[in-house]
Design an enzyme around this catalytic site. Structure first.
Site, mmCIF file in Angstrom:
data_model
loop_
_atom_site.group_PDB
_atom_site.id
_atom_site.type_symbol
_atom_site.label_atom_id
_atom_site.label_comp_id
_atom_site.label_asym_id
_atom_site.label_seq_id
_atom_site.Cartn_x
_atom_site.Cartn_y
_atom_site.Cartn_z
ATOM 1 N N ASN A 135 -118.176 -4.868 -1.067
ATOM 2 C CA ASN A 135 -116.975 -4.998 -1.896
ATOM 3 C C ASN A 135 -116.810 -6.462 -2.313
ATOM 4 O OD1 ASN A 135 -114.554 -4.761 -3.193
ATOM 5 N ND2 ASN A 135 -113.552 -3.611 -1.560
ATOM 6 N N GLN B 272 -106.722 -2.637 -12.906
ATOM 7 C CA GLN B 272 -107.586 -3.640 -12.292
ATOM 8 C C GLN B 272 -108.047 -4.664 -13.325
ATOM 9 O OE1 GLN B 272 -110.742 -1.618 -10.184
ATOM 10 N NE2 GLN B 272 -109.304 -0.624 -8.793
ATOM 11 N N GLY B 273 -108.304 -5.867 -12.859
ATOM 12 C CA GLY B 273 -108.796 -6.934 -13.724
ATOM 13 C C GLY B 273 -107.709 -7.676 -14.469
ATOM 14 N N TYR C 275 -110.095 -12.391 -1.991
ATOM 15 C CA TYR C 275 -109.531 -12.869 -0.731
ATOM 16 C C TYR C 275 -109.908 -14.319 -0.458
ATOM 17 C CZ TYR C 275 -108.494 -7.938 0.110
ATOM 18 O OH TYR C 275 -108.029 -6.653 0.016
ATOM 19 N N GLY D 13 -103.838 -7.503 -8.354
ATOM 20 C CA GLY D 13 -104.282 -7.530 -6.963
ATOM 21 C C GLY D 13 -103.980 -8.871 -6.322
ATOM 22 N N LYS D 14 -104.299 -9.944 -7.024
ATOM 23 C CA LYS D 14 -104.036 -11.289 -6.498
ATOM 24 C C LYS D 14 -102.537 -11.503 -6.298
ATOM 25 C CE LYS D 14 -104.919 -16.169 -7.333
ATOM 26 N NZ LYS D 14 -105.569 -17.134 -8.215
ATOM 27 N N ALA E 281 -113.464 -7.744 -3.937
ATOM 28 C CA ALA E 281 -112.389 -7.991 -2.970
ATOM 29 C C ALA E 281 -112.654 -9.274 -2.188
ATOM 30 C CB ALA E 281 -112.245 -6.810 -2.016
ATOM 31 N N ILE E 282 -113.901 -9.488 -1.789
ATOM 32 C CA ILE E 282 -114.246 -10.698 -1.037
ATOM 33 C C ILE E 282 -113.942 -11.940 -1.866
ATOM 34 C CG2 ILE E 282 -116.173 -12.028 -0.073
ATOM 35 C CD1 ILE E 282 -117.351 -9.264 0.824
ATOM 36 N N ARG E 283 -114.325 -11.935 -3.150
ATOM 37 C CA ARG E 283 -114.023 -13.077 -4.027
ATOM 38 C C ARG E 283 -112.517 -13.307 -4.121
ATOM 39 N NH1 ARG E 283 -118.193 -10.939 -6.929
ATOM 40 N NH2 ARG E 283 -116.803 -9.777 -8.313
#
Length: 113
Positions: A81, A48-49, A88, A53-54, A84-86
């Site tokens: 979360n 992560q980071g 998305y 994910g993106k 995740a919101i940022r």
């Protein structure tokens, strides 16, 4: 995915290393409002980071668009979360004001914009 054949699980890889998991599906509703859902996205905490994910979400959007020839992709997320919101929102998802059956906020990615 084991119980409903509509769900499609996929691994997320960095080269040959499995770093995450995603699950998506197409749900044909009785009305004309059939929906494509990105239901799960998990990246192992070790990875992560780092932008995986993106990259995974963008690749999944492209895959779902081609696989289902859809105009919108839905997902849901809990209020707490924020990471995740940022992510998305940065990609282009927006809240549509609805909640899923688990009380999560529904977000939509519109492929026509």
């Amino acid at each position: 995915a084991d119980e409903l054949k509509s769900w499609r699980p996929v691994g997320i890889y960095y080269g040959q290393i499995l770093i995450g998991f995603a699950m998506y599906g197409y749900f044909q509703e009785p009305s004309a409002n059939s929906q494509v859902w990105l239901d799960r996205l998990l990246i192992d905490k070790t990875y992560q980071g780092n932008g995986y994910g993106k990259t995974a979400v963008i690749a999944l959007i492209e895959r779902l668009s081609k696989e289902y020839n859809c105009h919108r992709i839905y997902l849901s997320v809990y209020d707490n979360n924020q990471a995740a919101i940022r992510l998305y929102k940065q990609i282009g998802f927006y809240f549509n004001g609805e909640y899923d059956i688990n009380g999560e906020n529904v977000m939509v990615y519109d492929l026509t914009e």
